[in-house]
Design an enzyme around this catalytic site. Structure first.
Site, PDB file in Angstrom:
ATOM      1  N   GLU A 132     -31.580  57.080  20.782  1.00  0.00           N
ATOM      2  CA  GLU A 132     -32.576  56.237  21.460  1.00  0.00           C
ATOM      3  C   GLU A 132     -33.008  56.887  22.784  1.00  0.00           C
ATOM      4  O   GLU A 132     -34.182  56.883  23.141  1.00  0.00           O
ATOM      5  CB  GLU A 132     -32.001  54.840  21.753  1.00  0.00           C
ATOM      6  CG  GLU A 132     -31.929  53.909  20.559  1.00  0.00           C
ATOM      7  CD  GLU A 132     -33.301  53.332  20.177  1.00  0.00           C
ATOM      8  OE1 GLU A 132     -34.308  53.595  20.866  1.00  0.00           O
ATOM      9  OE2 GLU A 132     -33.350  52.619  19.163  1.00  0.00           O
ATOM     10  N   CYS A 180     -30.847  49.901  18.056  1.00  0.00           N
ATOM     11  CA  CYS A 180     -32.279  49.638  18.169  1.00  0.00           C
ATOM     12  C   CYS A 180     -32.547  48.145  18.248  1.00  0.00           C
ATOM     13  O   CYS A 180     -33.219  47.675  19.161  1.00  0.00           O
ATOM     14  CB  CYS A 180     -33.026  50.264  16.992  1.00  0.00           C
ATOM     15  SG  CYS A 180     -34.805  49.957  17.083  1.00  0.00           S
ATOM     16  N   TYR A 206     -33.472  46.755  22.113  1.00  0.00           N
ATOM     17  CA  TYR A 206     -34.818  46.262  22.409  1.00  0.00           C
ATOM     18  C   TYR A 206     -34.765  44.797  22.855  1.00  0.00           C
ATOM     19  O   TYR A 206     -35.548  44.372  23.714  1.00  0.00           O
ATOM     20  CB  TYR A 206     -35.744  46.445  21.207  1.00  0.00           C
ATOM     21  CG  TYR A 206     -36.401  47.815  21.176  1.00  0.00           C
ATOM     22  CD1 TYR A 206     -35.652  48.981  21.251  1.00  0.00           C
ATOM     23  CD2 TYR A 206     -37.792  47.947  21.098  1.00  0.00           C
ATOM     24  CE1 TYR A 206     -36.256  50.234  21.237  1.00  0.00           C
ATOM     25  CE2 TYR A 206     -38.404  49.200  21.088  1.00  0.00           C
ATOM     26  CZ  TYR A 206     -37.625  50.336  21.160  1.00  0.00           C
ATOM     27  OH  TYR A 206     -38.226  51.573  21.157  1.00  0.00           O
ATOM     28  N   TYR A 224     -40.498  41.549  22.579  1.00  0.00           N
ATOM     29  CA  TYR A 224     -39.038  41.627  22.461  1.00  0.00           C
ATOM     30  C   TYR A 224     -38.299  40.561  23.267  1.00  0.00           C
ATOM     31  O   TYR A 224     -37.148  40.234  22.957  1.00  0.00           O
ATOM     32  CB  TYR A 224     -38.565  43.037  22.823  1.00  0.00           C
ATOM     33  CG  TYR A 224     -39.192  44.058  21.889  1.00  0.00           C
ATOM     34  CD1 TYR A 224     -38.763  44.127  20.565  1.00  0.00           C
ATOM     35  CD2 TYR A 224     -40.234  44.888  22.280  1.00  0.00           C
ATOM     36  CE1 TYR A 224     -39.348  45.020  19.665  1.00  0.00           C
ATOM     37  CE2 TYR A 224     -40.826  45.784  21.394  1.00  0.00           C
ATOM     38  CZ  TYR A 224     -40.383  45.842  20.097  1.00  0.00           C
ATOM     39  OH  TYR A 224     -40.971  46.702  19.216  1.00  0.00           O
TER      40      TYR A 224
END
Lengths: 228, 228, 228, 228
Positions: free
Chosen positions: B217, B141, B145, B169
């Protein structure tokens, strides 16, 4: 000294183990901090152990985030971890550095049995129980140091040997942590035990956790004195 | 896109599940964010679920503090909790507030099964294993990202529909979190697995955790698209 | 006495802290159990504390099931919980019942600080680390009692005051538990640390857990003697 | 079908989510098991997933031992782990062996997202909350299978395709597990929530855990059907 205003839960639990609470907050070690008679060697021994204590105490407050059920509980626990790791431990690092003890030496210090007992008891309260069990075991340290700080600050001069330690806990910033934690704790109790928490089925168990942690604070001071 | 420089461990684990990694970072949901074709409804559905995801993700990073064995590990995990609770979640709160969704509504949102699967898998990796097991499950994660942010920022205009999300991000602040976490992770791996970690007995298990989290994800984006 | 054959991991860890191991297995309390000179009052004090110890020790072995990664690890840990709850604790219950102490009184006994320190240290090893960290902290009790049982059985008559205690641990059934746990532990180590575990990066940390738990065994005997 | 007599807590929680409970216990997958129309392929797909489910379910019941506060809670949880590891899982192993699937293959089976979601949700209920939070999440599986077993046994012949599965749960031995767990759960609730538990502050949270786990059972059957 009357109880500082850190909320209803603290007031009840403190009252529920008053002899233990007084043995903790009026311990000979505390008196020696206040009147400056505590030998420097004992203070340093305590400070090194307390640094390691705060490492595990930070782990326990982080476990508080894991066990939170509301956004407020999460935020207060996360802020407390930040206060411990980035502020309270800094006093120890600074004081010890002046004595030639590095932070890595602090981190690697061999824990006394009283230190292991206290910190691991608190962590296990979190593993075994829920958020309240953990908070009841964490509370005596947070609130007791606040009460001791206020109490000693009343009679301590700025140039007293342990004025730096005393001011850390008498300081409005630390007192504000106590007030915030106390308010969050009252909310956490209301959420889980309702409007009359001391009448609830779980109260005796929670009081027992608070009392045990308070007794372990007494043993921690004993250990400090033994370091002379 | 080549892997961003988030350290050796990330590079190895990403390479160790490249098809899954590409299914994640080049997912139709991601492409829709980049070219602005993602329906607003799908984005909001995702955003609400992602808020709850971040609640549990913060719990998992806090579990990282509980499981830390060095001061550096503690500090990086504590700082990440702070970044999540006080910064990354703020984007969600702000965006959703503009749509009339309050933070309490976000906190109370009913979790989709893919959301439960992912967050609880990560938390259990921490309960079952050690610090590395938890970090291997948290890594996709954080780093994914970061990589997606950089990738989309290359072709996105400032007035694109999801430029706010992308910039969060791609931003140096978030990229700096990735770099810090990556460096800490390399240190944590060296400490436990030695100089040649991919040759160590545990590597396959750790890769499996990273791969499983990456696959989850993909399922999370699938769930986002289903919200249309 | 040479080390009993409880596997390679035990042999290495025992050797890695020999002075602590001897302080534990040749403690004055142990000698008093062997030659029958241990005051009955001290034995009963120990037995009550050891009952509470076994409660938390059972919790720690159950945490072992939670942290298992193979079917064999699960089965051995589950069988050990069964052996503790349904067999080893029965000796305590029976002996104490003969002295007018009920099982509920045992369960509710106030823990000494050495007892809290040891059991909660072990549980936290499981919370903080992985299966191996927990096993390294559990090992000294399991294997040490096996070694002490064998050692004392060589010179004890059937009518010696503490023959019942000694036989519990010298008994083939208990020795078989030690052998099974030892074999499982060797497998768990091979799975995670490879073929040359003492050369692995984690060995020092695991040895430290074993050594700390051994030192806490010494403190536990000290506590027993203090009960006179 | 009326609720089997597995205690007051179960009766209240089942009533508190009746639509979900019926979606679970009267699912098309259940009906297919009962009338024998469930395709063998779907059954085997389910059985493999259910084996992995039971691995994590055993871990969760072991976490129950870790979180117990009374001797009775410990013993019931430890006995349930034994029943799962040594009996219930044996049906799966035996049935799958007849189809050429080994126990190691079962243990290593790739988990479906619904499977991950359910088991890790239960484990996290134990990490986040206390013994009751964990029990509320464990209850739907234990009691629901008991109810389904009784319900299907009323109309199933001994030579029906899934009679073996049905009998496992309709069997007095399994029904006795349900009764024992139900009685222990009522005691655990009384100890923590008092005489009028559904009026207590925590009830809504506990009901929510039971309801969520029930909904995840529905998803698990959905997943089973998808295996066709």
């Amino acid at each position: 000294m009357t109880a500082p205003n850190y909320g209803q839960t603290f007031a009840h639990m403190r009252e529920g183990c008053l002899p233990s609470w007084q043995a903790y907050t009026r311990h000979a070690f505390v008196q020696g901090l206040g009147d400056g008679t505590l030998p420097r060697k004992a203070f340093l021994h305590y400070l090194v152990q307390d640094y390691v204590f705060l490492v595990h105490f930070s782990r326990a407050w982080s476990l508080g985030v894991v066990k939170s059920e509301t956004l407020d509980e999460m935020k207060v626990c996360a802020a407390t971890v930040d206060a411990l790791v980035n502020h309270e431990m800094a006093l120890h690092v600074k004081t010890c550095a002046a004595e030639g003890i590095s932070e890595q030496q602090l981190f690697d210090a061999r824990e006394e049995v009283e230190n292991i007992a206290y910190t691991r008891y608190v962590l296990d309260a979190g593993l075994q129980g829920d958020f309240l069990d953990l908070m009841a075991a964490l509370a005596p340290c947070v609130f007791g140091y606040g009460e001791i700080g206020l109490q000693l600050a009343q009679t301590t001069n700025a140039d007293a040997p342990y004025a730096g330690w005393i001011n850390t806990y008498a300081d409005p910033e630390y007192q504000s942590v106590c007030a915030t934690v106390g308010e969050m704790l009252d909310g956490a109790v209301a959420r889980r035990l309702g409007d009359d928490p001391t009448a609830s089925a779980r109260w005796a168990t929670l009081q027992d956790r608070f009392t045990t942690a308070t007794d372990l604070e007494v043993r921690f001071w004993d250990m400090g004195l033994r370091g002379v």
